[in-house]
Design an enzyme around this catalytic site. Structure first.
Site, mmCIF file in Angstrom:
data_model
loop_
_atom_site.group_PDB
_atom_site.id
_atom_site.type_symbol
_atom_site.label_atom_id
_atom_site.label_comp_id
_atom_site.label_asym_id
_atom_site.label_seq_id
_atom_site.Cartn_x
_atom_site.Cartn_y
_atom_site.Cartn_z
ATOM 1 C CG HIS A 103 0.296 34.910 15.528
ATOM 2 N ND1 HIS A 103 1.269 35.963 15.555
ATOM 3 C CD2 HIS A 103 -0.569 35.577 16.732
ATOM 4 C CE1 HIS A 103 0.848 36.938 16.231
ATOM 5 N NE2 HIS A 103 -0.001 36.664 17.038
ATOM 6 C CG ASP A 130 4.234 38.524 13.824
ATOM 7 O OD1 ASP A 130 5.105 38.067 13.212
ATOM 8 O OD2 ASP A 130 3.187 38.034 14.197
ATOM 9 C CG HIS A 132 6.282 36.836 9.484
ATOM 10 N ND1 HIS A 132 6.663 36.412 10.512
ATOM 11 C CD2 HIS A 132 7.119 36.354 8.577
ATOM 12 C CE1 HIS A 132 7.852 35.547 10.354
ATOM 13 N NE2 HIS A 132 8.058 35.843 9.123
ATOM 14 C CG ASP A 134 0.960 36.944 11.366
ATOM 15 O OD1 ASP A 134 1.986 36.730 10.539
ATOM 16 O OD2 ASP A 134 1.291 36.712 12.644
ATOM 17 C CG HIS A 147 1.686 30.482 11.149
ATOM 18 N ND1 HIS A 147 2.707 30.451 11.711
ATOM 19 C CD2 HIS A 147 1.891 30.558 9.710
ATOM 20 C CE1 HIS A 147 3.683 30.130 10.735
ATOM 21 N NE2 HIS A 147 3.077 30.095 9.582
ATOM 22 C CG ASP A 231 4.994 35.744 16.038
ATOM 23 O OD1 ASP A 231 6.222 35.014 16.336
ATOM 24 O OD2 ASP A 231 4.441 35.510 15.079
ATOM 25 C CG ASP A 233 8.079 35.772 14.091
ATOM 26 O OD1 ASP A 233 7.746 36.885 14.336
ATOM 27 O OD2 ASP A 233 7.168 34.713 13.404
ATOM 28 C CD GLU A 276 3.976 31.294 14.984
ATOM 29 O OE1 GLU A 276 4.789 30.361 14.586
ATOM 30 O OE2 GLU A 276 2.644 31.134 14.310
#
Ligand SMILES: [Mn+2]
Length: 304
Positions: A103, A130, A132, A134, A147, A231, A233, A276
């Site tokens: 990312h 995402d 997360h 980030d 990332h 992303d 994930d 990712e």
């Protein structure tokens, strides 16, 4: 539902995994091409122009450097090259689609889109899908992995070489959707800046449609449109096992598609990236195929 108007999609591969804590996402762009990303986009009726392949130095042969941030020099270089390539696509009137890669590449892609429109007196919004947020900075990151920092960088915070001394987006135009794994420093920053984070709890409670509508409202408020940063994930690891940092309790297949369909239907999508994807951890390329479908939905593929 109106069909998405024909666009020329500028396709860019960025093979980098130096921003991540584990190896393999540099192979993401190849896996997405094997999964037929070009063909799927053309099937919608768009044309595709290749604007390049950007490759980072290998982890084993690249100096990690003495900085707190591993591989800062190489990541600075790769994001700079990403920025230039995305600018080239925008100058040609294309809609950029960047395939990653970790990312950290978003520092270059979103930076380019923001620069392009800023020169025309406009600003952009960002929807960051995402697990997360980030939003780490060098002093808050538990790992130092870049990332985990790109959204903070795009808001003008963190390593000055990466921010280039300024912000690409305003916090009031930024939303994160699907988050479920945040560090303490990130939580503090969210409160401080007023970035809107639609956590998985909120998605469960209110439904993904309501959350995405609100994210779109923020992204489009006073801007010329928005960048969608996907992303993989964000999706539940049960359907997206091929990601570097899986976290349980993510978006379902249909929730992911609805987010992308809504992005397309808004008519305000300026650019996007899919990041990712880790083919080493994937199962028969299923996460890549999932990603291709999501991109197709974001670019106007509809069920009916
Ligand atoms: Mn991310």
């Amino acid at each position: 539902m109106p069909q998405a108007p024909h666009r020329d999609i500028a396709l860019l591969s960025v093979s980098i995994d130096l921003g991540a804590g584990r190896r393999g996402v540099d192979m993401g762009p190849s896996a997405l091409r094997i999964a037929g990303i070009r063909e799927e986009i053309e099937k919608i009726g768009h044309t595709v122009s290749e604007i390049g392949t950007i490759t980072a130095g290998g982890l084993e042969t690249t100096e990690s450097g003495e900085d707190v941030l591993p591989f800062l020099n190489e990541i600075y270089d790769v994001t700079g090259r990403t920025r230039a390539a995305v600018r080239k696509g925008l100058d040609r009137g294309c809609l950029p689609l960047v395939l990653g890669g970790d990312h950290s590449l978003a520092i270059g892609s979103v930076g380019a889109v923001a620069d392009h429109y800023r020169e025309q007196g406009m600003s952009i919004g960002v929807i960051w899908v995402d697990a997360h947020t980030d939003l780490n900075q060098p002093h808050t990151s538990p790992t130092g992995n870049i990332h985990g920092m790109p959204l903070a960088v795009l808001l003008g915070l963190g390593e000055p070489r990466l921010t280039r001394g300024g912000a690409s987006v305003r916090p009031e135009n930024v939303s994160v959707l699907g988050a479920r794994d945040l560090d303490a420093g990130e939580k503090a920053l969210i409160r401080e800046l007023g970035v809107r984070v639609f956590t998985m709890s909120e998605v469960d409670e209110r439904g993904v449609a309501a959350c995405m509508d609100q994210a779109l409202e923020r992204a489009n408020d006073g801007t010329c449109g928005f960048h969608l940063s996907l992303d993989l994930d964000a999706l539940d690891p049960a359907i997206a096992p091929g990601v570097g940092t899986p976290v349980r309790g993510g978006l379902t297949y249909r929730e992911g598609h609805l987010v992308c369909e809504k992005a397309s239907r808004s008519g305000r999508l300026l650019s996007l990236e899919l990041v990712e994807l880790n083919p080493v951890l994937d199962d028969r390329n299923e996460t890549a195929l999932l990603g291709v479908g999501l991109v197709a939905s974001a670019l106007g593929a509809t069920i009916l």
